[in-house]
Write a protein that holds these residues in place. Structure first.
Motif, mmCIF file in Angstrom:
data_model
loop_
_atom_site.group_PDB
_atom_site.id
_atom_site.type_symbol
_atom_site.label_atom_id
_atom_site.label_comp_id
_atom_site.label_asym_id
_atom_site.label_seq_id
_atom_site.Cartn_x
_atom_site.Cartn_y
_atom_site.Cartn_z
ATOM 1 N N ASN A 159 0.829 -1.205 0.000
ATOM 2 C CA ASN A 159 0.000 0.000 0.000
ATOM 3 C C ASN A 159 0.866 1.258 0.000
ATOM 4 O O ASN A 159 0.553 2.234 -0.688
ATOM 5 N N GLU A 160 1.965 1.231 0.746
ATOM 6 C CA GLU A 160 2.891 2.364 0.761
ATOM 7 C C GLU A 160 3.608 2.505 -0.582
ATOM 8 O O GLU A 160 3.969 3.613 -0.990
ATOM 9 N N ALA A 161 3.821 1.386 -1.250
ATOM 10 C CA ALA A 161 4.579 1.385 -2.507
ATOM 11 C C ALA A 161 3.717 1.678 -3.728
ATOM 12 O O ALA A 161 4.255 1.829 -4.835
ATOM 13 N N LEU A 162 2.403 1.775 -3.541
ATOM 14 C CA LEU A 162 1.537 1.917 -4.714
ATOM 15 C C LEU A 162 1.738 3.252 -5.423
ATOM 16 O O LEU A 162 1.795 3.302 -6.657
ATOM 17 N N ALA A 163 1.855 4.341 -4.685
ATOM 18 C CA ALA A 163 2.017 5.651 -5.338
ATOM 19 C C ALA A 163 3.269 5.703 -6.211
ATOM 20 O O ALA A 163 3.192 6.118 -7.380
ATOM 21 N N ALA B 71 3.418 6.229 -10.307
ATOM 22 C CA ALA B 71 4.261 7.268 -10.908
ATOM 23 C C ALA B 71 5.182 6.688 -11.978
ATOM 24 O O ALA B 71 5.524 7.369 -12.953
ATOM 25 N N SER B 72 5.561 5.421 -11.826
ATOM 26 C CA SER B 72 6.486 4.810 -12.782
ATOM 27 C C SER B 72 5.867 4.621 -14.164
ATOM 28 O O SER B 72 6.591 4.405 -15.138
ATOM 29 N N PHE B 73 4.544 4.708 -14.270
ATOM 30 C CA PHE B 73 3.924 4.636 -15.597
ATOM 31 C C PHE B 73 4.246 5.878 -16.429
ATOM 32 O O PHE B 73 4.132 5.852 -17.656
ATOM 33 N N GLY B 74 4.626 6.949 -15.747
ATOM 34 C CA GLY B 74 5.100 8.136 -16.447
ATOM 35 C C GLY B 74 4.138 8.635 -17.506
ATOM 36 O O GLY B 74 2.980 8.927 -17.228
ATOM 37 N N ARG B 75 4.622 8.681 -18.749
ATOM 38 C CA ARG B 75 3.846 9.242 -19.859
ATOM 39 C C ARG B 75 3.051 8.181 -20.622
ATOM 40 O O ARG B 75 2.630 8.409 -21.753
ATOM 41 N N LEU B 76 2.830 7.030 -20.015
ATOM 42 C CA LEU B 76 2.106 5.949 -20.692
ATOM 43 C C LEU B 76 0.716 6.386 -21.149
ATOM 44 O O LEU B 76 0.238 5.979 -22.207
ATOM 45 N N GLY B 77 0.054 7.194 -20.337
ATOM 46 C CA GLY B 77 -1.300 7.610 -20.683
ATOM 47 C C GLY B 77 -2.363 6.604 -20.288
ATOM 48 O O GLY B 77 -3.401 6.492 -20.952
ATOM 49 N N ALA B 78 -2.123 5.882 -19.199
ATOM 50 C CA ALA B 78 -3.134 4.937 -18.720
ATOM 51 C C ALA B 78 -4.404 5.691 -18.345
ATOM 52 O O ALA B 78 -4.352 6.747 -17.719
ATOM 53 N N ARG B 79 -5.541 5.125 -18.722
ATOM 54 C CA ARG B 79 -6.829 5.735 -18.396
ATOM 55 C C ARG B 79 -7.319 5.313 -17.015
ATOM 56 O O ARG B 79 -8.217 5.947 -16.452
ATOM 57 N N ALA B 80 -6.767 4.233 -16.493
ATOM 58 C CA ALA B 80 -7.110 3.749 -15.156
ATOM 59 C C ALA B 80 -5.978 2.860 -14.682
ATOM 60 O O ALA B 80 -5.221 2.310 -15.487
ATOM 61 N N VAL B 81 -5.877 2.724 -13.356
ATOM 62 C CA VAL B 81 -4.853 1.872 -12.752
ATOM 63 C C VAL B 81 -5.525 1.009 -11.689
ATOM 64 O O VAL B 81 -6.317 1.511 -10.877
ATOM 65 N N VAL B 82 -5.191 -0.286 -11.700
ATOM 66 C CA VAL B 82 -5.739 -1.215 -10.711
ATOM 67 C C VAL B 82 -4.588 -1.837 -9.921
ATOM 68 O O VAL B 82 -3.650 -2.384 -10.509
ATOM 69 N N PHE C 198 -8.283 5.728 0.303
ATOM 70 C CA PHE C 198 -6.966 5.499 -0.295
ATOM 71 C C PHE C 198 -7.026 5.678 -1.813
ATOM 72 O O PHE C 198 -6.203 6.385 -2.411
ATOM 73 N N CYS C 199 -8.018 5.064 -2.441
ATOM 74 C CA CYS C 199 -8.161 5.165 -3.899
ATOM 75 C C CYS C 199 -8.529 6.585 -4.324
ATOM 76 O O CYS C 199 -8.021 7.090 -5.335
ATOM 77 N N ASP C 200 -9.404 7.214 -3.568
ATOM 78 C CA ASP C 200 -9.794 8.590 -3.893
ATOM 79 C C ASP C 200 -8.588 9.522 -3.835
ATOM 80 O O ASP C 200 -8.406 10.384 -4.709
ATOM 81 N N ALA D 202 -6.987 11.503 -7.130
ATOM 82 C CA ALA D 202 -6.837 12.959 -7.169
ATOM 83 C C ALA D 202 -5.378 13.349 -7.402
ATOM 84 O O ALA D 202 -5.081 14.285 -8.158
ATOM 85 N N ARG D 203 -4.481 12.620 -6.791
ATOM 86 C CA ARG D 203 -3.052 12.942 -6.906
ATOM 87 C C ARG D 203 -2.531 12.742 -8.319
ATOM 88 O O ARG D 203 -1.763 13.563 -8.834
ATOM 89 N N PHE D 204 -2.964 11.656 -8.973
ATOM 90 C CA PHE D 204 -2.402 11.315 -10.282
ATOM 91 C C PHE D 204 -3.306 11.698 -11.451
ATOM 92 O O PHE D 204 -2.902 11.562 -12.608
ATOM 93 N N GLY D 205 -4.511 12.160 -11.175
ATOM 94 C CA GLY D 205 -5.395 12.583 -12.249
ATOM 95 C C GLY D 205 -5.875 11.451 -13.128
ATOM 96 O O GLY D 205 -6.178 11.650 -14.308
#
Length: 236
Positions: free
Chosen positions: A55-59, A63-74, A92-94, A98-101
């Motif tokens: 859970n601590e490592a999820l953010a 962020a490592s997806f960078g400029r991938l342009g993912a529309r959602a993350v699970v 947590f998800c909310d 908000a942080r990553f848009g």
């Protein structure tokens, strides 16, 4: 043919989990592309502490997806969110969304959404977990308002280990449990290969079986490609 403009789904997966990408990709049939990154190993910790640290490592993983342009993350480790519980998990998800848009959710929340879509409020768990993790799983679902009617324990030849359960072992033990066909079976664990077993057990045809990867695929299509046509369904 690969559609380069298909929406992109990011998944964050434990290092040893070999099932998430191939199963979800197969279910999405090219309508959504799956892109994965992995949680750190955390080999110095026992399993409970390790999955808590996910859970601590999820953010940083998102962020490592960078400029991938993912529309959602699970986030694809159920146990991490069993530890959080559904209320904290929502916050947590909310916060991460908000942080990553981008919409960030968890595999457990996709399961809850899939169950809600078929009006299921009771399940029988099919659990490949050790007892302590099965207990956490049951507690999570019940806290989320899902009654657990019973538990079918699934053991591999190596013990209670989702990554090691074979299709034959899964099918044999589910059939041996002889559960009523009007029950909803919930197969927990993203790392357990389930697609071949679903076919053998006539899931979506003769009975309803929800798996972690099936739920993520269903959720992804509903969010990112709602008009897509696939050759499977959640319930008969």
């Amino acid at each position: 043919m690969v559609n380069p403009t298909a929406p992109r789904l990011g998944v964050v997966v434990p290092s040893g989990n070999a099932a998430v990408e191939p199963e979800i990709s197969a279910l999405l049939s090219g309508h959504v592309h799956v892109h994965a990154t992995r949680f750190p190993l955390f080999t110095e910790f026992e399993q409970r502490e390790r999955i808590a640290r996910y859970n601590e490592a999820l953010a940083p993983a998102i962020a490592s997806f960078g400029r991938l342009g993912a529309r959602a993350v699970v986030a694809e480790c159920s146990g991490s969110h069993y530890l959080q519980g559904p209320a904290r998990e929502q916050e947590f998800c909310d916060d991460l969304s908000a942080r990553f848009g981008v919409e960030v959710t968890t595999v457990t929340r996709t399961v809850l959404a899939a169950l809600a879509s078929i009006d299921a409020t009771e399940v029988t768990l099919v659990s490949p977990y050790a007892q302590w993790l099965t207990d956490l799983s049951q507690g999570y679902w019940e806290a989320a308002g899902i009654k657990v009617r019973d538990i079918v324990k699934v053991r591999s030849s190596k013990g209670f280990s989702p990554y090691d359960v074979s299709t034959d072992e899964l099918v044999e033990q589910v059939r041996a449990a002889d559960r009523p066909k009007d029950e909803v079976l919930l197969m927990t664990g993203t790392g357990m290969f389930t697609l071949a077993a679903l076919e053998e057990l006539k899931a979506g045809v003769e009975r309803t079986i929800i798996t972690s990867n099936l739920a993520t695929a269903w959720w992804s299509l509903s969010r990112l490609a709602p008009d897509a046509v696939v050759n499977w369904r959640l319930a008969p």
